[in-house]
Design an enzyme around this catalytic site. Structure first.
Site, PDB file in Angstrom:
ATOM      1  N   GLY A   1       0.864  -1.170   0.000  1.00  0.00           N
ATOM      2  CA  GLY A   1       0.000   0.000   0.000  1.00  0.00           C
ATOM      3  C   GLY A   1       0.903   1.222   0.000  1.00  0.00           C
ATOM      4  O   GLY A   1       2.116   1.105   0.194  1.00  0.00           O
TER       5      GLY A   1
ATOM      6  N   SER B   1       2.382   5.045   1.217  1.00  0.00           N
ATOM      7  CA  SER B   1       2.774   5.605   2.511  1.00  0.00           C
ATOM      8  C   SER B   1       1.537   6.007   3.306  1.00  0.00           C
ATOM      9  O   SER B   1       0.604   6.590   2.757  1.00  0.00           O
ATOM     10  CB  SER B   1       3.660   6.846   2.306  1.00  0.00           C
TER      11      SER B   1
ATOM     12  N   LYS C   1       0.407  -0.161   6.715  1.00  0.00           N
ATOM     13  CA  LYS C   1       1.153  -1.404   6.524  1.00  0.00           C
ATOM     14  C   LYS C   1       1.883  -1.848   7.787  1.00  0.00           C
ATOM     15  O   LYS C   1       1.776  -3.003   8.191  1.00  0.00           O
ATOM     16  CB  LYS C   1       2.168  -1.247   5.378  1.00  0.00           C
TER      17      LYS C   1
ATOM     18  N   SER D   1       6.653  -1.184  -2.509  1.00  0.00           N
ATOM     19  CA  SER D   1       7.035  -2.081  -3.611  1.00  0.00           C
ATOM     20  C   SER D   1       5.981  -2.208  -4.693  1.00  0.00           C
ATOM     21  O   SER D   1       5.492  -3.294  -4.983  1.00  0.00           O
ATOM     22  CB  SER D   1       7.395  -3.462  -3.066  1.00  0.00           C
TER      23      SER D   1
END
Length: 182
Positions: free
Chosen positions: A18, A20, A24, A92
């Protein structure tokens, strides 16, 4: 002494992706706690922490981000192959890395935490989005002013904002893992 021919069984790799401020890291740590409560000791790989662990300064360019994504993917596969669950919390946003992981990592589970940019900006305790809006960052923020390859077919997409809590997000991931494992 006779050799033990028992093959190790790969444990799951939970690839939490996901942008910023999508939650996460929070979700990864709560998921780790769930594994621990069930008698397992997962490894948590967090993108921000991994940058420091790798011992060199990586920029936030697309090239550096891609190099790091490949490192995380291969490390996840290696750790999982030793019967250790892996929770990887990373932006990523590269199709090729996720496709490679899906093809080469048994028990790979891709979780996409989707959060609208306005909500991510409101959560931003580091001030990244404000700095990007003021053109004070050397590199773009992926999903704000930089290119992003959002997941095409994650195993689970969670709208991780509004009324959903981090615990409910972890419940949904845990349910997916148990449904997949049988």
């Amino acid at each position: 002494m006779p050799m033990n021919n028992t093959a190790t069984v790969p444990e799951p790799v939970i690839w939490i992706t996901g942008f910023s401020c999508s939650g996460k890291t929070t979700v990864a740590h709560l998921l780790r706690d769930r594994f621990v409560a069930n008698g397992q000791r997962p490894v948590v790989l967090d993108g921000d922490a991994m940058r420091a662990v790798l011992g060199r300064e990586y920029t936030y360019s697309n090239e550096a981000r891609l190099e790091l994504a490949w490192i995380y993917a291969r490390l996840c596969r290696q750790i999982s192959s030793q019967s250790v669950p892996v929770i990887c919390a990373t932006i990523s946003m590269f199709h090729e890395v996720r496709a490679w992981s899906r093809a080469n990592t048994p028990a790979y589970h891709e979780i996409y935490l989707r959060v609208p940019v306005g909500q991510r900006t409101a959560r931003d305790s580091k001030g990244l989005y404000a700095a990007a809006a003021a053109n004070k960052l050397a590199s773009p923020i992926v999903g704000f002013d930089g290119n992003a390859e959002e997941p095409i077919s994650p195993d689970l997409t969670i709208e991780n904002w509004g009324t959903i809590s981090a615990d409910q997000t972890v419940d949904a991931i845990w349910q997916l893992l148990h449904h997949t494992r049988g």
